[in-house]
Design a protein around this motif. Structure first.
Motif, PDB file in Angstrom:
ATOM      1  N   UNK A  91       0.855  -1.187   0.000  1.00 41.34           N
ATOM      2  CA  UNK A  91       0.000   0.000   0.000  1.00 41.34           C
ATOM      3  C   UNK A  91       0.889   1.234   0.000  1.00 41.34           C
ATOM      4  N   UNK A  92       0.505   2.207  -0.779  1.00 41.07           N
ATOM      5  CA  UNK A  92       1.170   3.500  -0.741  1.00 41.07           C
ATOM      6  C   UNK A  92       0.098   4.569  -0.773  1.00 41.07           C
ATOM      7  N   UNK A  93       0.284   5.565   0.039  1.00 39.86           N
ATOM      8  CA  UNK A  93      -0.615   6.714   0.002  1.00 39.86           C
ATOM      9  C   UNK A  93      -0.062   7.665  -1.054  1.00 39.86           C
ATOM     10  N   UNK A  94      -0.880   7.901  -2.071  1.00 37.66           N
ATOM     11  CA  UNK A  94      -0.458   8.684  -3.231  1.00 37.66           C
ATOM     12  C   UNK A  94      -1.153  10.049  -3.211  1.00 37.66           C
ATOM     13  N   UNK A  95      -0.357  11.097  -3.346  1.00 43.03           N
ATOM     14  CA  UNK A  95      -0.882  12.449  -3.487  1.00 43.03           C
ATOM     15  C   UNK A  95      -0.969  12.730  -4.982  1.00 43.03           C
ATOM     16  N   UNK A  96      -2.161  13.082  -5.446  1.00 42.27           N
ATOM     17  CA  UNK A  96      -2.383  13.342  -6.871  1.00 42.27           C
ATOM     18  C   UNK A  96      -2.787  14.795  -7.048  1.00 42.27           C
ATOM     19  N   UNK A  97      -2.080  15.467  -7.932  1.00 43.76           N
ATOM     20  CA  UNK A  97      -2.438  16.833  -8.302  1.00 43.76           C
ATOM     21  C   UNK A  97      -2.959  16.776  -9.730  1.00 43.76           C
ATOM     22  N   UNK A  98      -4.252  17.031  -9.895  1.00 45.05           N
ATOM     23  CA  UNK A  98      -4.920  16.955 -11.194  1.00 45.05           C
ATOM     24  C   UNK A  98      -5.185  18.368 -11.689  1.00 45.05           C
ATOM     25  N   UNK A  99      -4.611  18.718 -12.825  1.00 50.76           N
ATOM     26  CA  UNK A  99      -4.830  20.026 -13.428  1.00 50.76           C
ATOM     27  C   UNK A  99      -4.846  19.853 -14.943  1.00 50.76           C
ATOM     28  N   UNK A 100      -6.041  19.651 -15.505  1.00 52.21           N
ATOM     29  CA  UNK A 100      -6.126  19.358 -16.947  1.00 52.21           C
ATOM     30  C   UNK A 100      -5.528  20.470 -17.806  1.00 52.21           C
ATOM     31  N   UNK A 101      -4.810  20.055 -18.842  1.00 56.45           N
ATOM     32  CA  UNK A 101      -4.190  21.015 -19.757  1.00 56.45           C
ATOM     33  C   UNK A 101      -5.219  21.819 -20.542  1.00 56.45           C
ATOM     34  N   UNK A 102      -6.315  21.187 -20.897  1.00 51.58           N
ATOM     35  CA  UNK A 102      -7.314  21.853 -21.741  1.00 51.58           C
ATOM     36  C   UNK A 102      -8.617  22.056 -20.991  1.00 51.58           C
ATOM     37  N   UNK A 103      -9.251  23.184 -21.239  1.00 51.05           N
ATOM     38  CA  UNK A 103     -10.571  23.445 -20.694  1.00 51.05           C
ATOM     39  C   UNK A 103     -10.584  23.982 -19.275  1.00 51.05           C
ATOM     40  N   UNK A 104      -9.409  24.310 -18.737  1.00 52.79           N
ATOM     41  CA  UNK A 104      -9.320  24.832 -17.374  1.00 52.79           C
ATOM     42  C   UNK A 104      -9.184  26.347 -17.416  1.00 52.79           C
ATOM     43  N   UNK A 105      -9.920  27.042 -16.566  1.00 56.19           N
ATOM     44  CA  UNK A 105      -9.799  28.488 -16.463  1.00 56.19           C
ATOM     45  C   UNK A 105      -8.440  28.838 -15.856  1.00 56.19           C
ATOM     46  N   UNK A 106      -7.867  29.967 -16.267  1.00 52.61           N
ATOM     47  CA  UNK A 106      -6.518  30.342 -15.860  1.00 52.61           C
ATOM     48  C   UNK A 106      -6.408  30.582 -14.347  1.00 52.61           C
ATOM     49  N   UNK A 107      -7.315  31.360 -13.761  1.00 54.59           N
ATOM     50  CA  UNK A 107      -7.198  31.686 -12.338  1.00 54.59           C
ATOM     51  C   UNK A 107      -7.248  30.437 -11.452  1.00 54.59           C
ATOM     52  N   UNK A 108      -8.227  29.545 -11.632  1.00 56.99           N
ATOM     53  CA  UNK A 108      -8.216  28.332 -10.812  1.00 56.99           C
ATOM     54  C   UNK A 108      -6.932  27.510 -10.999  1.00 56.99           C
ATOM     55  N   UNK A 109      -6.489  27.366 -12.217  1.00 58.23           N
ATOM     56  CA  UNK A 109      -5.289  26.559 -12.489  1.00 58.23           C
ATOM     57  C   UNK A 109      -4.066  27.144 -11.784  1.00 58.23           C
ATOM     58  N   UNK A 110      -3.895  28.445 -11.867  1.00 54.15           N
ATOM     59  CA  UNK A 110      -2.745  29.103 -11.228  1.00 54.15           C
ATOM     60  C   UNK A 110      -2.838  29.019  -9.708  1.00 54.15           C
ATOM     61  N   UNK A 111      -4.036  29.187  -9.171  1.00 48.86           N
ATOM     62  CA  UNK A 111      -4.214  29.143  -7.714  1.00 48.86           C
ATOM     63  C   UNK A 111      -3.964  27.733  -7.193  1.00 48.86           C
ATOM     64  N   UNK A 112      -4.440  26.727  -7.905  1.00 51.92           N
ATOM     65  CA  UNK A 112      -4.167  25.341  -7.502  1.00 51.92           C
ATOM     66  C   UNK A 112      -2.660  25.074  -7.529  1.00 51.92           C
ATOM     67  N   UNK A 113      -1.983  25.521  -8.573  1.00 53.21           N
ATOM     68  CA  UNK A 113      -0.539  25.273  -8.700  1.00 53.21           C
ATOM     69  C   UNK A 113       0.242  25.910  -7.548  1.00 53.21           C
ATOM     70  N   UNK A 114      -0.130  27.123  -7.167  1.00 50.23           N
ATOM     71  CA  UNK A 114       0.619  27.816  -6.118  1.00 50.23           C
ATOM     72  C   UNK A 114       0.181  27.425  -4.706  1.00 50.23           C
ATOM     73  N   UNK A 115      -0.849  26.606  -4.581  1.00 52.30           N
ATOM     74  CA  UNK A 115      -1.349  26.190  -3.264  1.00 52.30           C
ATOM     75  C   UNK A 115      -1.026  24.741  -2.929  1.00 52.30           C
ATOM     76  N   UNK A 116      -0.545  23.986  -3.900  1.00 50.08           N
ATOM     77  CA  UNK A 116      -0.328  22.541  -3.724  1.00 50.08           C
ATOM     78  C   UNK A 116       0.604  22.220  -2.565  1.00 50.08           C
ATOM     79  N   UNK A 117       1.719  22.906  -2.472  1.00 52.36           N
ATOM     80  CA  UNK A 117       2.714  22.589  -1.441  1.00 52.36           C
ATOM     81  C   UNK A 117       2.152  22.762  -0.037  1.00 52.36           C
TER      82      UNK A 117
END
Length: 152
Positions: A91-117
């Motif tokens: 068993x491994x606990x896996x952290x998944x960051x999902x951010x689709x390349x297409x169809x994603x609004x810019x603000x949500x995508x950028x905010x998710x990227x800078x909040x992941x850590x």
């Protein structure tokens, strides 16, 4: 707090500890709150079917200023796999960051990227991390290969 100023709610850590210690929860899906100020638990489940989890991630939506697009998400999955040669189950606990390349609004995508850590650093006991930007990268076989590092 993250670089973006987004906070991780205590429930995020509590649910993660329930998954890690209790082993009754199979996965947790996290999202940014509607005002983009906090990371919150969107859903947790005991459902062991990867396809059901995958569908929830891929079908997620985000909205910003009246527009809607595909939604980035974070998730933690208690990934179980068999080793080749009858060496047992892992068993491994896996952290998944999902951010689709297409169809994603810019603000949500950028905010998710800078909040992941901020979220990742709040969750002690993650065994592997996967960044997925298209549906092929969130297929069971792709995750398995990443998690097992070819040792099957």
């Amino acid at each position: 707090m993250s670089k973006s100023g987004v906070a991780v709610t205590p429930d995020c850590v509590t649910k993660f500890n329930d998954l890690k210690l209790g082993k009754s929860i199979k996965y947790i899906i996290y999202k940014l709150s509607d005002d983009y100020k906090e990371i919150v638990v969107e859903e947790s489940s005991t459902d062991p079917e990867w396809e059901n989890f995958q569908k929830k991630i891929v079908d997620a939506k985000s909205s910003y200023k009246g527009k809607e697009g595909k939604g980035p998400r974070y998730a933690v999955y208690d990934f179980q796999y068999e080793l080749d040669g009858g060496e047992g189950t892992r068993n491994k606990i896996v952290f998944i960051s999902w951010s689709p390349d297409e169809g994603t609004l810019v603000f949500p995508r950028m905010t998710y990227a800078s909040s992941k850590e901020a979220l990742k650093n709040s969750l002690n006991g993650i065994g592997a991390e996967v960044q997925a930007n298209n549906e092929d990268e969130i297929e069971y076989s792709t995750i398995l290969s990443s998690v097992s590092k070819g040792k099957r």
